[in-house]
Design a protein around this motif. Structure first.
Motif, PDB file in Angstrom:
ATOM      1  N   PRO A  56       0.834  -1.207   0.000  1.00  0.00           N
ATOM      2  CA  PRO A  56       0.000   0.000   0.000  1.00  0.00           C
ATOM      3  C   PRO A  56       0.868   1.257   0.000  1.00  0.00           C
ATOM      4  O   PRO A  56       2.070   1.190   0.304  1.00  0.00           O
ATOM      5  N   ASN A  57       0.277   2.387  -0.327  1.00  0.00           N
ATOM      6  CA  ASN A  57       1.003   3.678  -0.349  1.00  0.00           C
ATOM      7  C   ASN A  57       2.252   3.613  -1.213  1.00  0.00           C
ATOM      8  O   ASN A  57       3.328   4.042  -0.820  1.00  0.00           O
ATOM      9  N   SER A  58       2.104   3.029  -2.392  1.00  0.00           N
ATOM     10  CA  SER A  58       3.256   2.852  -3.276  1.00  0.00           C
ATOM     11  C   SER A  58       2.848   3.082  -4.727  1.00  0.00           C
ATOM     12  O   SER A  58       1.762   2.695  -5.149  1.00  0.00           O
ATOM     13  N   ASN A  59       3.752   3.701  -5.467  1.00  0.00           N
ATOM     14  CA  ASN A  59       3.545   3.900  -6.905  1.00  0.00           C
ATOM     15  C   ASN A  59       4.556   3.105  -7.729  1.00  0.00           C
ATOM     16  O   ASN A  59       4.866   3.458  -8.863  1.00  0.00           O
ATOM     17  N   GLU A  60       5.076   2.033  -7.099  1.00  0.00           N
ATOM     18  CA  GLU A  60       6.096   1.214  -7.773  1.00  0.00           C
ATOM     19  C   GLU A  60       5.503   0.383  -8.901  1.00  0.00           C
ATOM     20  O   GLU A  60       6.213  -0.146  -9.733  1.00  0.00           O
ATOM     21  N   GLY A  61       4.182   0.216  -8.899  1.00  0.00           N
ATOM     22  CA  GLY A  61       3.543  -0.504 -10.001  1.00  0.00           C
ATOM     23  C   GLY A  61       3.484  -1.996  -9.776  1.00  0.00           C
ATOM     24  O   GLY A  61       3.125  -2.460  -8.710  1.00  0.00           O
ATOM     25  N   ILE A  62       3.902  -2.766 -10.801  1.00  0.00           N
ATOM     26  CA  ILE A  62       3.721  -4.222 -10.797  1.00  0.00           C
ATOM     27  C   ILE A  62       5.075  -4.913 -10.868  1.00  0.00           C
ATOM     28  O   ILE A  62       5.885  -4.625 -11.751  1.00  0.00           O
ATOM     29  N   GLY A  63       5.299  -5.839  -9.934  1.00  0.00           N
ATOM     30  CA  GLY A  63       6.518  -6.647  -9.955  1.00  0.00           C
ATOM     31  C   GLY A  63       6.162  -8.102 -10.200  1.00  0.00           C
ATOM     32  O   GLY A  63       5.087  -8.555  -9.801  1.00  0.00           O
ATOM     33  N   ILE A  64       7.050  -8.810 -10.862  1.00  0.00           N
ATOM     34  CA  ILE A  64       6.808 -10.235 -11.147  1.00  0.00           C
ATOM     35  C   ILE A  64       8.084 -11.009 -10.822  1.00  0.00           C
ATOM     36  O   ILE A  64       9.190 -10.592 -11.186  1.00  0.00           O
ATOM     37  N   SER A  65       7.925 -12.125 -10.125  1.00  0.00           N
ATOM     38  CA  SER A  65       9.067 -12.962  -9.745  1.00  0.00           C
ATOM     39  C   SER A  65       9.938 -13.289 -10.959  1.00  0.00           C
ATOM     40  O   SER A  65       9.425 -13.645 -12.025  1.00  0.00           O
TER      41      SER A  65
END
Length: 471
Positions: free
Chosen positions: A119-128
């Motif tokens: 939450p409270n993040s604009n880092e977007g989407i991460g994938i392993s």
């Protein structure tokens, strides 16, 4: 051929212990008592107690007795917006040591079976990184775009490969509820303390360590057997679950392998050895060919030993949970291609490690530098306490020196012995002085001191002795 893993779950005196084997060799071990004592991942209500501009950090009271360390760069917005006495929401990113408090961050995250919710993040989407197929990565990214709200991010874990969109939505919805309940507690609570922590040790290990290589889970407890079967219904992976009578750790030789974890010197199957010396900030590892006679010449023998050592070193770092800077003194190799091979072996073996491992390369002095991310204390700090006699050195004073000090003390007391009319002197020494305080020496001392000497060897400290003077 892919290495198969087996997870052993044992229960003793209400404590759950979990061992992970790779091809019958111990790879990781977890104890419920130690894991629940750790604070990493826990979310706290903290009170800022001190601002230290020179360190660019705050010291934060989170109710543990030792203040946490919050760097300016781990604050969500401008650090100047915060003052001493302010109430803040923080998460432990790294456990503290004997002298340091835990490292904190205001950027919280919640791990689930398939996702890590931020939450409270604009880092977007991460994938392993372990999800390799580009088509699947595109699919997961598209799912995330459709369900994410503003100012929140997610990371797809390895276990999410092939997951249905509804399952992603369901887990994300559950995580939002958990986070909202944390915020509600934060608003109503006044004093520093825990707001959120993992509720179940077994569930946590299953979530964090179960992967496609895990083919079997074996337990010696009926209740745990049923619990594992129930828990696995929520997992895509379906390893075989077995119940055995007796002690599953004994059956699979875990106790013996545990003893090997804490020895300084490890014997390699090819005849070589590695020696591990761990200090608080640095670990030094030395490789020796010892009895290894393979190879046509010195260079080849060294290379064969170093290759075996590299695999074992990667395993030991994970097994012992050694973090920070690691320096390895491999046997000298002149061929640069051999050095590249060693680095490649370490990189490949480190892929099995949940902690981030960075191979920096060989220095001009021929030492290999490695950094392994440290988040929790090494295993030996939990399993062993420091010896109160040698204070962690592993050494005691030579018995000849202790003996010399004892004799000196007795002979320098002749005047006081006569003055106080001492008739009997009781000497109690550690058993390693029995070869020094012989009957003939005792008889000689009795003549010199003009007293009766009574000698025993029940003293518990090899660095000292006890003397009693009796009238």
């Amino acid at each position: 051929m892919e290495e198969e893993k087996t997870m052993l779950v044992s229960k003793a005196l209400e404590e759950i212990r979990i061992a992970i084997l790779e091809e019958d060799k111990l790879s990781e071990i977890f104890f419920e008592d130690f894991e629940t004592d750790r604070n990493i991942g826990k979310i706290f209500l903290g009170i800022i107690e001190n601002r230290v501009p020179s360190l660019e950090a705050f010291f934060v009271n989170i109710g543990l007795g030792k203040n946490g360390f919050l760097r300016y760069r781990d604050v969500l917005d401008d650090p100047n917006h915060y003052n001493v006495g302010d109430k803040i929401l923080v998460q432990v990113r790294k456990d503290g040591g004997t002298r340091k408090g835990p490292q904190l961050s205001m950027q919280t995250s919640l791990p689930g079976k398939y996702l890590v919710y931020i939450p409270n993040s604009n880092e977007g989407i991460g994938i392993s990184r372990k999800i390799l197929q580009e088509k699947e990565r595109i699919r997961l990214r598209q799912i995330a775009k459709e369900i994410l709200r503003d100012n929140e991010s997610i990371i797809f874990r390895t276990n999410s490969e092939g997951i249905d969109e509804k399952e992603v939505e369901a887990e994300l919805s559950e995580m939002r509820k958990i986070y909202n309940s944390i915020l509600q507690r934060f608003q109503s609570q006044k004093n520093p303390g825990v707001l959120y922590e993992e509720s179940d040790f077994l569930e946590y290990i299953l979530r964090e360590r179960l992967d496609s290589k895990t083919k079997k889970i074996i337990t010696d407890d009926r209740q745990i057997f049923r619990k594992i079967k129930k828990s696995l219904k929520g997992f895509e992976l379906k390893p075989k679950v077995e119940f055995v009578r007796g002690d599953v750790f004994q059956i699979h030789n875990i106790y013996h392998q545990m003893e090997e974890i804490f020895t300084k010197k490890i014997e390699l199957s090819g005849g070589g050895t590695i020696t591990i010396d761990r200090a608080e900030a640095l670990t030094a590892i030395d490789v020796d060919s010892a009895g290894n006679l393979e190879g046509k010449n010195i260079e080849e023998t060294s290379f064969i030993t170093n290759m075996e050592a590299a695999k074992e070193i990667a395993r030991q770092l994970k097994l012992r949970n050694i973090g920070g800077m690691i320096v390895v003194d491999f046997i000298d190799m002149k061929d640069s291609s051999h050095k590249k091979t060693i680095i490649n072996i370490l990189k490949e073996e480190s892929k099995k490690d949940k902690s981030k491992v960075t191979i920096l390369g060989f220095t001009n002095m021929g030492l290999l530098e490695i950094i392994r991310k440290r988040t929790t204390q090494p295993l030996d700090t939990n399993v062993y306490s420091q010896c109160p006699l040698c204070h962690g050195t592993g050494k005691i004073i030579a018995p000849s020196l202790v003996h010399g000090r004892l004799i000196k003390e007795l002979l320098s007391s002749i005047k006081e012995i006569k003055k106080d009319r001492i008739k009997v002197i009781e000497i109690n020494a550690f058993h390693n002085l029995s070869g020094y305080l012989t009957p003939s020496l005792t008889e000689e001392l009795e003549k010199q001191l003009n007293v009766k000497l009574e000698v025993s060897f029940n003293w518990q400290n090899p660095n000292s002795y006890g003397i009693k003077y009796k009238k």
